[in-house]
Each structure stands twice: as structure tokens, then as C-alpha cells.
Motif scaffolding. Structure first.
Motif, PDB file in Angstrom:
ATOM      1  N   VAL A   1      97.369 -25.298  56.269  1.00  0.00           N
ATOM      2  CA  VAL A   1      97.504 -25.238  57.717  1.00  0.00           C
ATOM      3  C   VAL A   1      96.423 -26.137  58.327  1.00  0.00           C
ATOM      4  N   TYR A   2      96.858 -27.211  58.983  1.00  0.00           N
ATOM      5  CA  TYR A   2      95.936 -28.144  59.630  1.00  0.00           C
ATOM      6  C   TYR A   2      95.752 -27.738  61.087  1.00  0.00           C
ATOM      7  N   THR A   3      94.503 -27.626  61.505  1.00  0.00           N
ATOM      8  CA  THR A   3      94.204 -27.081  62.822  1.00  0.00           C
ATOM      9  C   THR A   3      93.153 -27.899  63.555  1.00  0.00           C
ATOM     10  N   HIS A   4      93.069 -27.659  64.848  1.00  0.00           N
ATOM     11  CA  HIS A   4      91.914 -28.051  65.651  1.00  0.00           C
ATOM     12  C   HIS A   4      91.147 -26.781  65.953  1.00  0.00           C
ATOM     13  N   GLY A   5      89.835 -26.791  65.845  1.00  0.00           N
ATOM     14  CA  GLY A   5      89.038 -25.624  66.176  1.00  0.00           C
ATOM     15  C   GLY A   5      88.793 -24.720  64.983  1.00  0.00           C
ATOM     16  N   GLU A   6      87.943 -23.713  65.187  1.00  0.00           N
ATOM     17  CA  GLU A   6      87.553 -22.796  64.138  1.00  0.00           C
ATOM     18  C   GLU A   6      88.640 -21.748  63.893  1.00  0.00           C
ATOM     19  N   ILE A   7      88.798 -21.362  62.626  1.00  0.00           N
ATOM     20  CA  ILE A   7      89.731 -20.321  62.226  1.00  0.00           C
ATOM     21  C   ILE A   7      88.953 -19.249  61.477  1.00  0.00           C
ATOM     22  N   ALA A   8      89.196 -17.971  61.816  1.00  0.00           N
ATOM     23  CA  ALA A   8      88.499 -16.878  61.164  1.00  0.00           C
ATOM     24  C   ALA A   8      88.784 -16.874  59.668  1.00  0.00           C
ATOM     25  N   ALA A   9      87.752 -16.623  58.867  1.00  0.00           N
ATOM     26  CA  ALA A   9      87.891 -16.692  57.417  1.00  0.00           C
ATOM     27  C   ALA A   9      88.901 -15.689  56.876  1.00  0.00           C
ATOM     28  N   GLU A  10      88.952 -14.495  57.470  1.00  0.00           N
ATOM     29  CA  GLU A  10      89.847 -13.468  56.943  1.00  0.00           C
ATOM     30  C   GLU A  10      91.316 -13.772  57.215  1.00  0.00           C
ATOM     31  N   LEU A  11      91.582 -14.750  58.079  1.00  0.00           N
ATOM     32  CA  LEU A  11      92.965 -15.074  58.410  1.00  0.00           C
ATOM     33  C   LEU A  11      93.729 -15.589  57.201  1.00  0.00           C
ATOM     34  N   ALA A  12      93.070 -16.367  56.348  1.00  0.00           N
ATOM     35  CA  ALA A  12      93.745 -16.936  55.180  1.00  0.00           C
ATOM     36  C   ALA A  12      94.269 -15.839  54.264  1.00  0.00           C
ATOM     37  N   GLU A  13      93.479 -14.797  54.023  1.00  0.00           N
ATOM     38  CA  GLU A  13      93.921 -13.730  53.132  1.00  0.00           C
ATOM     39  C   GLU A  13      95.085 -12.954  53.735  1.00  0.00           C
ATOM     40  N   ASP A  14      95.016 -12.658  55.037  1.00  0.00           N
ATOM     41  CA  ASP A  14      96.122 -11.956  55.690  1.00  0.00           C
ATOM     42  C   ASP A  14      97.407 -12.771  55.617  1.00  0.00           C
ATOM     43  N   LEU A  15      97.295 -14.080  55.874  1.00  0.00           N
ATOM     44  CA  LEU A  15      98.469 -14.939  55.842  1.00  0.00           C
ATOM     45  C   LEU A  15      99.011 -15.066  54.423  1.00  0.00           C
ATOM     46  N   ARG A  16      98.119 -15.154  53.456  1.00  0.00           N
ATOM     47  CA  ARG A  16      98.548 -15.261  52.060  1.00  0.00           C
ATOM     48  C   ARG A  16      99.402 -14.057  51.665  1.00  0.00           C
ATOM     49  N   GLU A  17      98.978 -12.860  52.026  1.00  0.00           N
ATOM     50  CA  GLU A  17      99.729 -11.651  51.680  1.00  0.00           C
ATOM     51  C   GLU A  17     101.095 -11.630  52.362  1.00  0.00           C
ATOM     52  N   GLU A  18     101.144 -12.047  53.621  1.00  0.00           N
ATOM     53  CA  GLU A  18     102.410 -12.004  54.335  1.00  0.00           C
ATOM     54  C   GLU A  18     103.386 -13.052  53.808  1.00  0.00           C
ATOM     55  N   VAL A  19     102.868 -14.238  53.478  1.00  0.00           N
ATOM     56  CA  VAL A  19     103.724 -15.279  52.906  1.00  0.00           C
ATOM     57  C   VAL A  19     104.314 -14.795  51.585  1.00  0.00           C
ATOM     58  N   ALA A  20     103.500 -14.200  50.733  1.00  0.00           N
ATOM     59  CA  ALA A  20     103.982 -13.712  49.443  1.00  0.00           C
ATOM     60  C   ALA A  20     105.086 -12.680  49.627  1.00  0.00           C
ATOM     61  N   GLN A  21     104.923 -11.762  50.548  1.00  0.00           N
ATOM     62  CA  GLN A  21     105.924 -10.728  50.778  1.00  0.00           C
ATOM     63  C   GLN A  21     107.230 -11.307  51.313  1.00  0.00           C
ATOM     64  N   CYS A  22     107.129 -12.276  52.202  1.00  0.00           N
ATOM     65  CA  CYS A  22     108.332 -12.851  52.807  1.00  0.00           C
ATOM     66  C   CYS A  22     109.080 -13.773  51.848  1.00  0.00           C
ATOM     67  N   LEU A  23     108.378 -14.357  50.900  1.00  0.00           N
ATOM     68  CA  LEU A  23     109.025 -15.307  49.998  1.00  0.00           C
ATOM     69  C   LEU A  23     109.836 -14.617  48.912  1.00  0.00           C
ATOM     70  N   VAL A  24     109.470 -13.411  48.534  1.00  0.00           N
ATOM     71  CA  VAL A  24     110.128 -12.745  47.403  1.00  0.00           C
ATOM     72  C   VAL A  24     111.645 -12.716  47.547  1.00  0.00           C
ATOM     73  N   PRO A  25     112.218 -12.288  48.677  1.00  0.00           N
ATOM     74  CA  PRO A  25     113.681 -12.222  48.751  1.00  0.00           C
ATOM     75  C   PRO A  25     114.362 -13.575  48.932  1.00  0.00           C
ATOM     76  N   THR A  26     113.605 -14.642  49.122  1.00  0.00           N
ATOM     77  CA  THR A  26     114.228 -15.937  49.382  1.00  0.00           C
ATOM     78  C   THR A  26     114.218 -16.864  48.181  1.00  0.00           C
ATOM     79  N   LEU A  27     113.396 -16.567  47.177  1.00  0.00           N
ATOM     80  CA  LEU A  27     113.221 -17.502  46.082  1.00  0.00           C
ATOM     81  C   LEU A  27     114.297 -17.360  45.023  1.00  0.00           C
ATOM     82  N   ASP A  28     114.349 -18.336  44.129  1.00  0.00           N
ATOM     83  CA  ASP A  28     115.325 -18.327  43.055  1.00  0.00           C
ATOM     84  C   ASP A  28     115.017 -17.232  42.039  1.00  0.00           C
ATOM     85  N   PRO A  29     115.996 -16.838  41.210  1.00  0.00           N
ATOM     86  CA  PRO A  29     115.775 -15.786  40.211  1.00  0.00           C
ATOM     87  C   PRO A  29     114.686 -16.125  39.204  1.00  0.00           C
ATOM     88  N   GLN A  30     114.277 -17.407  39.100  1.00  0.00           N
ATOM     89  CA  GLN A  30     113.230 -17.776  38.159  1.00  0.00           C
ATOM     90  C   GLN A  30     111.924 -17.056  38.476  1.00  0.00           C
TER      91      GLN A  30
END
Length: 288
Positions: free
Chosen positions: A64-93
Motif C-alpha cells: 500500500v503506497y501512501t502519503h503521510g504516516e500510517i499507524a504500525a498496527e494497521l498492517a497487522e489488522d489489514l493482513r488478517e482481514e485480507v487473509a480471511q477474505c481471500l480464502v473463499p475466492t482462491l483456487d482449490p490449490q
């Protein structure tokens, strides 16, 4: 913590599948885009300029490319949500939750993380050439991007010599690897990798779009390709360099092998690089 969801005037990339693309690449890319758009809903704010994604069979990497400061804990929260959302969309592999890496990069960082993969989101008016490095990805044979690659190679490498790429033997290109650097709209530079033997690859027909010269795209492409090939178990790269380009490749650690020879009517040198070596000093300049 979340950024304000103000992306209604922005652009999500990848609305429809291109029927000319390789079916597997299209399916995976489309599913990734859909899953990431769901996951990123609510995370895109005024500071966000660009989001890219790259994947392997086990991991998904988000930048994620940004202007300005981003809170450090945001990356971990986003990582968890991305992982959860990707599970039903990915291939059976994918038998379970994929490993997801998320990095936030400021555009004014003097050493930004190179863009690699597909563009998921970009804010209107953002120019990849101006704001972030061009993104690197493999080009599926027969895709719309492959057609751009074909035209660029023809324009840069064949027409100036009075030839056409259509006159070359292209019968093996479906089994070869094609890589490119892209801005938000089109191909900037490309190269083809030909597997020779386990761990051994030949690079050929590296080309940079004429109006993009002087931006270091050739070096960026070569470095990205070498990193990609190393990850695929390649240890040695061979190429045929035009005599006028020997200096460029020597600076990248390639060594001349043998004497000058003529190919497509112009002088060339065979060059090689051992990708397992961390110190690849250049050889002496080629003699006229």
C-alpha cells in the motif's frame, strides 16, 4: 484502526477478463482482485495512492503506497482481514489460509519497495512513473500484454535493422517465460527467458519503450527478472548482448564468454552471470 472509506471517485483495476489471456492466469488474477477489493473496502483513505498485489502458491504480498504516516498496527489488522477474505475466492490449490504479507510504503521514502504484481487500486491522477516504481510481472503467452510485448520487441529490436519480428522463429515462445515492467496503462520494458537446462536460463530480446529511456528501466527489469528466476531455482543466466550494450550488462555483473560474433547483422558477445554469487565484479571493457 481504519482509514476513511473515500474511494468512490477512484479506480479499481481489473473489471473484466480478457479472453485472450491464459485461462489459469486470468482465473487466479480475477479471483485475487475480487477478494482484495472486498478486503480493502474501508481501508482506502485519502492518504492511499496505490495498492498492488503479487502472489505465489503459498503467499500473497500486498503493498500500500501512501502519503503521510500510517499507524504500525494497521498492517497487522489489514493482513488478517485480507487473509480471511481471500480464502473463499482462491483456487482449490490453497488448502488453508494463505500467508499474507502487507507493507505500507510512503511515496517520499528514499528507498521505496519496488512494485511487483498487479495494480489493485490507484487514485485518479496517480502516475506510476512519477510516484512509484513501475510494477513487474510475468506476461502470459497469448495475452493482451503479450501482444504489447511483441509490438515493443518488433519496434525496438527488428524494424531499425530492416527486419520484422514475424520473420523470426517464434514457435517456442509458448514454452518460454515473458516478463515486463508496466505503468498503469501499458508495457514499458520486456524480456524473454528461455529455459535451457535445470538451473540454466537464456535471456533474450530485452527492450525498453523508446519514450521511457533514461529512467533506469532496463536495470530495474533485469534485477527483477534475476530475483524472480532465483526464486524458481535458476543459478546461471546467459544472454547475447549487442556490442553497444556490453557495458550495461557488465555493470550488472555479467561476464563476456568467448569472442565477438555477428547475430541479426550486428556484433554481439555471449555473456553469463552466476546468480548464486553475491560479488559479480564487471570485466574489463570490450576492445574495439
Amino acid at each position: 484502526m481504519r482509514l476513511a472509506a473515500e474511494y468512490h471517485a477512484e479506480q479499481w483495476w481489473g473489471g473484466s477478463e480478457n479472453s485472450n489471456r491464459a485461462a489459469g492466469a486470468v482465473s487466479m488474477e480475477t479471483k485475487l482482485r475480487l477478494g482484495l477489493q472486498v478486503a480493502l473496502n474501508g481501508w482506502i483513505g485519502d492518504e492511499t495512492r496505490l495498492v498492488t498485489a503479487a502472489w505465489t502458491r503459498e503467499t500473497v504480498s500486498i503493498i500500500v503506497y501512501t502519503h503521510g504516516e500510517i499507524a504500525a498496527e494497521l498492517a497487522e489488522d489489514l493482513r488478517e482481514e485480507v487473509a480471511q477474505c481471500l480464502v473463499p475466492t482462491l483456487d482449490p490449490q490453497y488448502s488453508g489460509t494463505p500467508v499474507v504479507n502487507v507493507a505500507f510504503v510512503r511515496l517520499d521514502d528514499p528507498q521505496p519497495i519496488p512494485v511487483k504484481g498487479i495494480v489493485i487500486f490507484s487514485r485518479r491522477g496517480v502516475s506510476l512513473l512519477d510516484d512509484v516504481p513501475p510494477h513487474f510481472r510475468e506476461i502470459p503467452f497469448g495475452s493482451a500484454e503479450y501482444r504489447q510485448e511483441y509490438e515493443l520487441r518488433d519496434e525496438v529490436l527488428r524494424r531499425p535493422l530492416g527486419h520484422r519480428l514475424a520473420d523470426d522463429d517464434l514457435s517456442g515462445e509458448a514454452e518460454q517465460l515473458h516478463f515486463g515492467l508496466f505503468d498503469a496503462e501499458s508495457l514499458l520494458a520486456c524480456v524473454v527467458a528461455v529455459p535451457l537446462a535445470p538451473g540454466d536460463v537464456k535471456l533474450r530480446q530485452m527492450a525498453v519503450r523508446p519514450d521511457a529511456h533514461g529512467q533506469g528501466l532496463g536495470r530495474r527489469l533485469m534485477e527483477a527478472v534475476e530475483q524472480e528466476l532465483t526464486g524458481r531455482g535458476v543459478s546461471r543466466v546467459t544472454l547475447h548482448a549487442r556490442a553497444t550494450a556490453v557495458g550495461f550488462y557488465e555493470k550488472l555483473g555479467y561476464r563476456r564468454v568467448g569472442e565477438e560474433f555477428v547475430e541479426v547483422t550486428i556484433p554481439h558477445f555471449k555473456m553469463q552471470k552466476d546468480l548464486t554469487r553475491k560479488d559479480c565484479p564487471p570485466t574489463a571493457p570490450a576492445h574495439a
